[in-house]
Design a protein around this motif. Sequence first.
Motif, short mmCIF file in Angstrom:
data_model
loop_
_atom_site.label_atom_id
_atom_site.label_comp_id
_atom_site.label_asym_id
_atom_site.label_seq_id
_atom_site.Cartn_x
_atom_site.Cartn_y
_atom_site.Cartn_z
N CYS A 125 11.11 17.27 -2.19
CA CYS A 125 11.85 18.54 -2.18
C CYS A 125 11.47 19.36 -3.41
N PRO A 126 11.09 20.61 -3.24
CA PRO A 126 10.86 21.46 -4.42
C PRO A 126 12.19 21.77 -5.09
N VAL A 127 12.22 21.68 -6.40
CA VAL A 127 13.46 21.91 -7.15
C VAL A 127 13.18 22.81 -8.35
N ARG A 128 14.26 23.39 -8.88
CA ARG A 128 14.17 24.15 -10.11
C ARG A 128 13.96 23.19 -11.29
N PRO A 129 13.60 23.69 -12.44
CA PRO A 129 13.50 22.82 -13.62
C PRO A 129 14.79 22.06 -13.93
N THR A 130 15.93 22.62 -13.49
CA THR A 130 17.23 21.96 -13.69
C THR A 130 17.52 20.92 -12.61
N LEU A 131 16.59 20.74 -11.66
CA LEU A 131 16.68 19.80 -10.54
C LEU A 131 17.63 20.28 -9.45
N GLN A 132 17.96 21.55 -9.44
CA GLN A 132 18.72 22.15 -8.33
C GLN A 132 17.78 22.57 -7.21
N LEU A 133 18.28 22.53 -5.98
CA LEU A 133 17.51 23.09 -4.88
C LEU A 133 17.30 24.58 -5.11
N LEU A 134 16.17 25.10 -4.66
CA LEU A 134 15.81 26.48 -4.95
C LEU A 134 16.86 27.47 -4.44
N ASP A 135 17.35 27.27 -3.22
CA ASP A 135 18.27 28.23 -2.61
C ASP A 135 19.71 27.74 -2.56
N HIS A 136 19.97 26.58 -3.14
CA HIS A 136 21.33 26.02 -3.11
C HIS A 136 21.63 25.45 -4.49
N PRO A 137 22.11 26.27 -5.41
CA PRO A 137 22.32 25.82 -6.79
C PRO A 137 23.39 24.76 -6.95
N ASN A 138 24.22 24.53 -5.93
CA ASN A 138 25.23 23.48 -6.02
C ASN A 138 24.71 22.14 -5.51
N VAL A 139 23.40 22.08 -5.20
CA VAL A 139 22.80 20.84 -4.70
C VAL A 139 21.68 20.42 -5.66
N LEU A 149 17.04 14.45 -7.10
CA LEU A 149 16.38 13.75 -8.20
C LEU A 149 15.70 12.49 -7.72
N GLY A 150 14.91 11.89 -8.59
CA GLY A 150 14.20 10.67 -8.25
C GLY A 150 13.01 10.94 -7.37
N ASP A 151 12.64 9.95 -6.58
CA ASP A 151 11.43 10.04 -5.76
C ASP A 151 11.49 11.18 -4.75
N MET A 152 12.69 11.58 -4.32
CA MET A 152 12.81 12.66 -3.33
C MET A 152 12.39 14.02 -3.87
N ALA A 153 12.44 14.19 -5.19
CA ALA A 153 12.27 15.51 -5.79
C ALA A 153 10.94 15.63 -6.52
N ALA A 154 10.35 16.81 -6.46
CA ALA A 154 9.16 17.12 -7.25
C ALA A 154 9.62 17.49 -8.65
N VAL A 180 0.83 -1.20 0.00
CA VAL A 180 0.00 0.00 0.00
C VAL A 180 0.86 1.25 0.00
N GLY A 181 1.49 1.53 -1.13
CA GLY A 181 2.12 2.82 -1.35
C GLY A 181 3.50 3.01 -0.74
N THR A 182 4.18 4.03 -1.26
CA THR A 182 5.49 4.44 -0.78
C THR A 182 5.48 5.94 -0.50
N VAL A 183 6.48 6.39 0.26
CA VAL A 183 6.65 7.81 0.54
C VAL A 183 8.12 8.16 0.31
N PRO A 184 8.41 9.40 -0.14
CA PRO A 184 9.80 9.79 -0.34
C PRO A 184 10.57 9.76 0.98
N ARG A 185 11.82 9.38 0.89
CA ARG A 185 12.67 9.44 2.08
C ARG A 185 12.91 10.90 2.46
N SER A 186 12.96 11.13 3.75
CA SER A 186 13.12 12.50 4.22
C SER A 186 14.59 12.94 4.13
#
Length: 418
Positions: A289-303, A306-311, A268-274
């Motif tokens: 985690c909300p990310v930019r279209p490039t899959l970078q963190l919004l406030d940390h462009p060096n991070v 991806l995958g299930d953790m990211a929107a 019965v379903g999965t959840v992203p790891r925190s």
Amino acid sequence: MSPKPFSHAPGDSPAPRLPSSRPAGAVKICIVGGGFGGLYCALALHQRLRQSPRPISITLVEPRDRFHFTPLLYELLTQELAPWEIAPAYRDLLQHTNLDLRQDWAEHIDLAQQTVTLRHGEPLAYDYLVMALGSQMRPPATPGSQAHTLPFVTLQDAERLERRLADLEARSTVRVVVAGAGPSGVELACKLSDRLGPRGQITVVDRRGEILRSYPQRLQRAAARALAKRGVEVYLDAAIEAVDAGGLTFGYAGQPRYCSADLILWTVGTVPRSWPGSAPLQPTPFGQCPVRPTLQLLDHPNVFVLGDMAAMPAPGRNSQRDPSRNRAPTTAQAAYQAGPAVAYNLLALIANRPLRPFVYNHLGDMLTLGQGEAVVCGFGLCITGRLGGVSRRWAYWLRLPTHAHRWRVLKHWLGFKG
């Protein structure tokens, strides 16, 4: 004959590091998580290192000793595949690379100090970070479900189920209840029905009103035919209320109903790891985690995440029926595509070149529907039965992680020795 289990990563002890050469003054990239997103990102980076104007060192942090090609996990139940084919050791996959494998757990990420704290090893400093921890089973909230059900997500789960089936198969009747009519529940029900044959009594219970709710209707119809062909009993609009050692109770047609079981599987379903440790990140309503279209963190462009953790965005999948479909799905297919995309953007960032937005391309849907059978839908076609089984197997073979492993698996399939 039951598949022979093999050793896994030790429960709580560090493992030797894979030797690596770290050039002096190299740009340090740390990848946390060795699933489809993390491993395929690491391999893509290694293949493109010559494109970087600066030397790069890549560290992959992953506590398991083997990569799990999870879409083929079901084939272990019917012995269509061997464990080594779908769970190759990371050390074999990475032996001809300069990737530094740390078989350890990431306990805390300090975005300000740019460090990753490991459970056993020394902290890792990074210049660029890739987070790809994937997802985990949704913690069962139904009374008794944690004590009396088995999950089916990892190789360890498959081996645990194998041992349980070996104990039950001496009986004339084996009653199995699968909680959940999503892809995992349907695939398990079909595989177990084929394995157990006439002695198997398989029941699927789901609180929703249709099987494979988020999948195309023609795939739903193919799955319904496969379940009916095998005599699998399906209860929809059935909310599970409690689980005990002998079965489960669920509400159906306004009445409580008890279904006896020798084995209950929980899908019965999965959840992203925190995010490991504290972080100033506000997750989405889906826990990603909300990310930019490039899959970078919004406030940390060096991070990158991806995958299930990211929107991860997928604008072309908008649907009024399911608003969540403006995100890439939490599937191996999406993570598989995101890994090389992040690798490209990392090298572009290092070289001060423009980054590319991640574009998810839905290549279709595939489900195994029993031993040697599957349904494959995509590009206007829907292939079922034995031909679907062959098509699915080859499609996944093409996505195995390295050329060397694909070649070894292919030789095994074709019957070559050595």
